[in-house]
Design an enzyme around this catalytic site. Sequence first.
Site, PDB file in Angstrom:
ATOM      1  N   TYR A 143     -26.348  21.155  25.700  1.00 16.10           N
ATOM      2  CA  TYR A 143     -27.630  21.759  25.125  1.00 16.10           C
ATOM      3  C   TYR A 143     -28.537  22.792  25.822  1.00 16.10           C
ATOM      4  CZ  TYR A 143     -26.823  18.076  21.827  1.00 16.10           C
ATOM      5  OH  TYR A 143     -26.215  17.184  20.814  1.00 16.10           O
ATOM      6  N   LYS A 199     -15.103  12.352  28.253  1.00 13.06           N
ATOM      7  CA  LYS A 199     -13.709  12.866  27.698  1.00 13.06           C
ATOM      8  C   LYS A 199     -13.142  13.322  28.846  1.00 13.06           C
ATOM      9  CE  LYS A 199     -12.171  13.347  24.218  1.00 13.06           C
ATOM     10  NZ  LYS A 199     -11.188  12.506  23.532  1.00 13.06           N
ATOM     11  N   ASP A 232     -14.599   9.079  22.366  1.00 11.82           N
ATOM     12  CA  ASP A 232     -14.343   8.992  20.835  1.00 11.82           C
ATOM     13  C   ASP A 232     -13.949   7.441  20.632  1.00 11.82           C
ATOM     14  OD1 ASP A 232     -12.261   9.462  22.820  1.00 11.82           O
ATOM     15  OD2 ASP A 232     -11.007  10.617  21.285  1.00 11.82           O
ATOM     16  N   ASP A 256     -25.942  11.655  22.122  1.00  7.77           N
ATOM     17  CA  ASP A 256     -26.844  12.076  20.749  1.00  7.77           C
ATOM     18  C   ASP A 256     -25.949  11.558  19.739  1.00  7.77           C
ATOM     19  OD1 ASP A 256     -28.493  13.223  18.949  1.00  7.77           O
ATOM     20  OD2 ASP A 256     -27.809  15.328  19.625  1.00  7.77           O
ATOM     21  N   ASP A 260     -26.849   7.392  17.522  1.00  3.29           N
ATOM     22  CA  ASP A 260     -27.171   7.622  16.228  1.00  3.29           C
ATOM     23  C   ASP A 260     -26.231   6.470  15.709  1.00  3.29           C
ATOM     24  OD1 ASP A 260     -29.099   9.068  16.439  1.00  3.29           O
ATOM     25  OD2 ASP A 260     -28.645  10.834  15.238  1.00  3.29           O
TER      26      ASP A 260
END
Length: 375
Positions: A143, A199, A232, A256, A260
């Site tokens: 970001y 990852k 993942d 992020d 959620d």
Amino acid sequence: MSDRFSLLILPGDGIGPEVMAEVRKVIAWFGKRRGLLFDVDEDLVGGAAYDAHGTPLSDATMARAQSVDAVLLGAVGGPAYDNLDFAVKPERGLLRLRKEMDLYANLRPAQCFDALADFSSLKREVVAGLDILIVRELTSGIYFGEPRGIHSDDNNPDNEGGRVGINTQRYTSGEIRRVARSAFELARKRKNRVCSMEKANVMESGILWREEVQWVHDNEYPDVELSHMYADNGAMQLVRRPSQFDVIVTDNLFGDILSDAAAMLTGSLGMLPSASLGAPMANGRPKALYEPVHGSAPDIAGQGRANPIACILSFAMALRYSFDRGEDADLLERAVEKVLADGVRTADLMAADGGTPVGTSEMGDHIVAALDQLG
């Protein structure tokens, strides 16, 4: 003896002012009944600040945020600001607060109150008693990395449309180590387990992340159990068996998304608080911003229907992490739990079989009444 602290309230947009009004009731209760007094200042952020000053966060407000013990924010944004230039969108005010206060550790608890276990999209037996804390790195990563932007790509004849979008995932060892330390410190006060997610199988930044988290563990926190997981797989495990986790530490992008996903395990975004913490100030307290996870909910703004619990629980996090008042934080959380166990519900927590929901102000009054009974 009474304690006195400084607090900046930024109600923001949409339902922000409504839910923040209920937090003020709770603040007043702790001042009257527990001797916990605040010098409270209030200012503008987001769309409200843009309407007043032409910017989502004024320099004066930014300076004020840097000077107080903690900042409590409601919500920012709304459809009225969708067509603004990116640089002055309401969300840029929040991002500026996070960046300039250097709030590198975002704490997102996912706790399932027993009275709401049936509201989760998962089975009760999967989520009952759930208590996870996700620690997300907040000031670096994709970001904020450079280069970034949308550029012409005229030299590539195979690119239909002729443009390329670029974002850069970038982390330093120091950025990873400091958020890892936050996760290990928090784990020591919980169940003493940390799972780091990245990852590393496809991203060099993921390899660095794994190596640096492992270094912090081996050299500074060998007493804390550490595991590593690809992000993942972590998403899959959150909906398969969330109780396996205690503290999850991860980068800005994956945090992020994963936070959620974890939020919906609890049944309602209207229940979830968050804290964003930085380095200690001269008084020993961390730079800190507390905010509910939910957005500005413009579809119900001004109707008195919003659930204020997430904002109230954000204040509970402030009691715990900024003001070292863990017992008071526990008391406030028990008051919320009691109100829910008594069947008091805002509209977002109503079962399909009906009932009459209470409004925003009534929910705040019920929580204050529960504080009277428990405190």
